[in-house]
Write an enzyme that holds these catalytic residues in place. Sequence first.
Site, PDB file in Angstrom:
ATOM      1  N   ARG A  32       1.465  -5.432   4.816  1.00 27.94           N
ATOM      2  CA  ARG A  32       0.553  -4.737   3.904  1.00 27.94           C
ATOM      3  C   ARG A  32       1.306  -3.652   3.153  1.00 27.94           C
ATOM      4  O   ARG A  32       1.988  -2.811   3.756  1.00 27.94           O
ATOM      5  CB  ARG A  32      -0.600  -4.118   4.690  1.00 27.94           C
ATOM      6  CG  ARG A  32      -1.495  -3.167   3.888  1.00 27.94           C
ATOM      7  CD  ARG A  32      -2.614  -2.642   4.779  1.00 27.94           C
ATOM      8  NE  ARG A  32      -3.423  -1.621   4.143  1.00 27.94           N
ATOM      9  CZ  ARG A  32      -3.442  -0.328   4.489  1.00 27.94           C
ATOM     10  NH1 ARG A  32      -2.652   0.105   5.474  1.00 27.94           N
ATOM     11  NH2 ARG A  32      -4.226   0.533   3.880  1.00 27.94           N
ATOM     12  N   ARG A  73     -10.514  12.537  -3.684  1.00 29.04           N
ATOM     13  CA  ARG A  73      -9.611  13.365  -2.887  1.00 29.04           C
ATOM     14  C   ARG A  73      -9.679  14.812  -3.331  1.00 29.04           C
ATOM     15  O   ARG A  73      -9.985  15.104  -4.489  1.00 29.04           O
ATOM     16  CB  ARG A  73      -8.164  12.867  -2.990  1.00 29.04           C
ATOM     17  CG  ARG A  73      -7.933  11.519  -2.356  1.00 29.04           C
ATOM     18  CD  ARG A  73      -6.452  11.142  -2.304  1.00 29.04           C
ATOM     19  NE  ARG A  73      -6.261   9.829  -1.708  1.00 29.04           N
ATOM     20  CZ  ARG A  73      -6.208   9.594  -0.397  1.00 29.04           C
ATOM     21  NH1 ARG A  73      -6.290  10.622   0.438  1.00 29.04           N
ATOM     22  NH2 ARG A  73      -6.060   8.367   0.063  1.00 29.04           N
ATOM     23  N   LYS A 220     -12.792  -5.067   1.275  1.00 27.63           N
ATOM     24  CA  LYS A 220     -12.750  -4.084   2.360  1.00 27.63           C
ATOM     25  C   LYS A 220     -14.150  -3.515   2.578  1.00 27.63           C
ATOM     26  O   LYS A 220     -14.768  -2.985   1.658  1.00 27.63           O
ATOM     27  CB  LYS A 220     -11.749  -2.975   2.032  1.00 27.63           C
ATOM     28  CG  LYS A 220     -10.309  -3.463   1.997  1.00 27.63           C
ATOM     29  CD  LYS A 220      -9.341  -2.368   1.591  1.00 27.63           C
ATOM     30  CE  LYS A 220      -9.246  -1.261   2.615  1.00 27.63           C
ATOM     31  NZ  LYS A 220      -8.234  -0.246   2.239  1.00 27.63           N
ATOM     32  N   THR A 278      -7.829  -0.542  11.405  1.00 28.15           N
ATOM     33  CA  THR A 278      -7.876   0.911  11.606  1.00 28.15           C
ATOM     34  C   THR A 278      -7.928   1.318  13.077  1.00 28.15           C
ATOM     35  O   THR A 278      -8.802   0.893  13.830  1.00 28.15           O
ATOM     36  CB  THR A 278      -9.069   1.573  10.875  1.00 28.15           C
ATOM     37  OG1 THR A 278      -9.222   0.999   9.579  1.00 28.15           O
ATOM     38  CG2 THR A 278      -8.815   3.067  10.732  1.00 28.15           C
TER      39      THR A 278
END
Length: 472
Positions: A32, A73, A220, A278
């Site tokens: 990835r 962010r 995702k 994760t």
Amino acid sequence: MRKTKIIATLGPASANEVSIRNLMLAGANVFRLNFSHGSHDIHEASIGFIDKLNDELGMHVATLADLSGPKIRTGEVAGDSMMLIPGEEITFTIHNELCAHRTISVNYQGFALDVRPGEDILIDDGKLLLKVISSNETDQVIAKVVQGGLLTSRKGVNLPKTVLRLPSLSEKDLKDLDFIMTRNIQWVALSFVRSAADIEQLRKRIQAYSVKNPPRIIAKIEKPEAVQQAEAIINASDAIMIARGDLGVEIPQEQVPVIQKKFVRLSVAASKPVIVATQMMEGMITGMRPTRAEVSDVANSVMDGADALMLSGETSVGLYPVETVETMSRIISDVENSEVAYQDISHLENQERRISDSIIMAACDLARKVNARALIAMTNTGYSAFRIASHRTAAGIFIFSDNPKLLKSLSLVWGVTGTHFARFINTDTAMFDMRKSLISRGFVSKGDYIIYISSIPIGQPGKTNMLKLSTI
């Protein structure tokens, strides 16, 4: 032979030729590239190493490009960190300025327009929690700190109760897609998917490049909207990734295990690969051994029926990337060798492929009855490989194709071993050559039952209409 695949994320600890070689030999099936970090030059070098080593080692390890998505962010923090104290009021601004003196900047211009009083603002994977007091609906939001702590630069912001107007693809994603589409990449993951329309938009953009064998799309699952539209997103995608990090912040974390099992079940029923991601082996970022809970998490994900398990920080920034892959491989193999019984799942019907699906289902049922060692198929599109894998039989799945990029993409799929094969002269000759190949590599031996799945005439995409039971 391990059936559940391993995805290793490359980063500062592993994005070099020696580490990539060692990770491949340790058992990594897919690499990835995280486009939230690293430059195009760094990713270019990694792709070059993967391609070179695949040729050198005779492997088909795949490359997965993970787009950043519309991630909100915080800005840069003055002095590297600032303390948020419970009870104090903080001003959020959309202007590009340093975070300091009870002011936090964010990179989303619609922030003040979208949030509402009473909604939660979570920062740094939920470590910091603030409650919205007010918004001027243009450029400022006032919020009270509920759970305080240290804030450092460029941390992720989650708004679990807020309906966002963010586009599914950011300007950065579009630039990254330009790069991805001209490189040897087999899978592209779209972050923060909210609906099937997000997948369809990405697919249209990929099709516009008019490249042969374009990368397949992974959705995702990390937003509550995606959970609510599970079936539609699975149908629109080529594969699913259950991204438990952001998902566990966006929804109550106690719901994540049930959602994981739901998405695995629905994905397998649709013959779509499904990845669990994760914090699988988080303890091995700094330690030589995983915790008992991490071992159980990996084992349970295998028993759920996941196609692949993904390592993130463990291999990108961890101290023991190769050891982590080796450890995960051992856990997976031990679970699979225990004759784990996968849940019997009713597959979705595809009317256009009814004959092919019926042949494949019959072949898989027959493999269980005779305890076949191998299911062998030729494919032009990969459809047979995805469908056979979804039946989760004990037999090895050996896919032969003359398409190297397809073979790499199948490295993500449960149980599939791909082989490059170009001698599609006729069905009998092809079956003889495939059998010879498996014997020479030790995959089958005298007395083993094997099952061929093919089309007559040979090489007709979507026309699987034959199965043959044979013995070595």
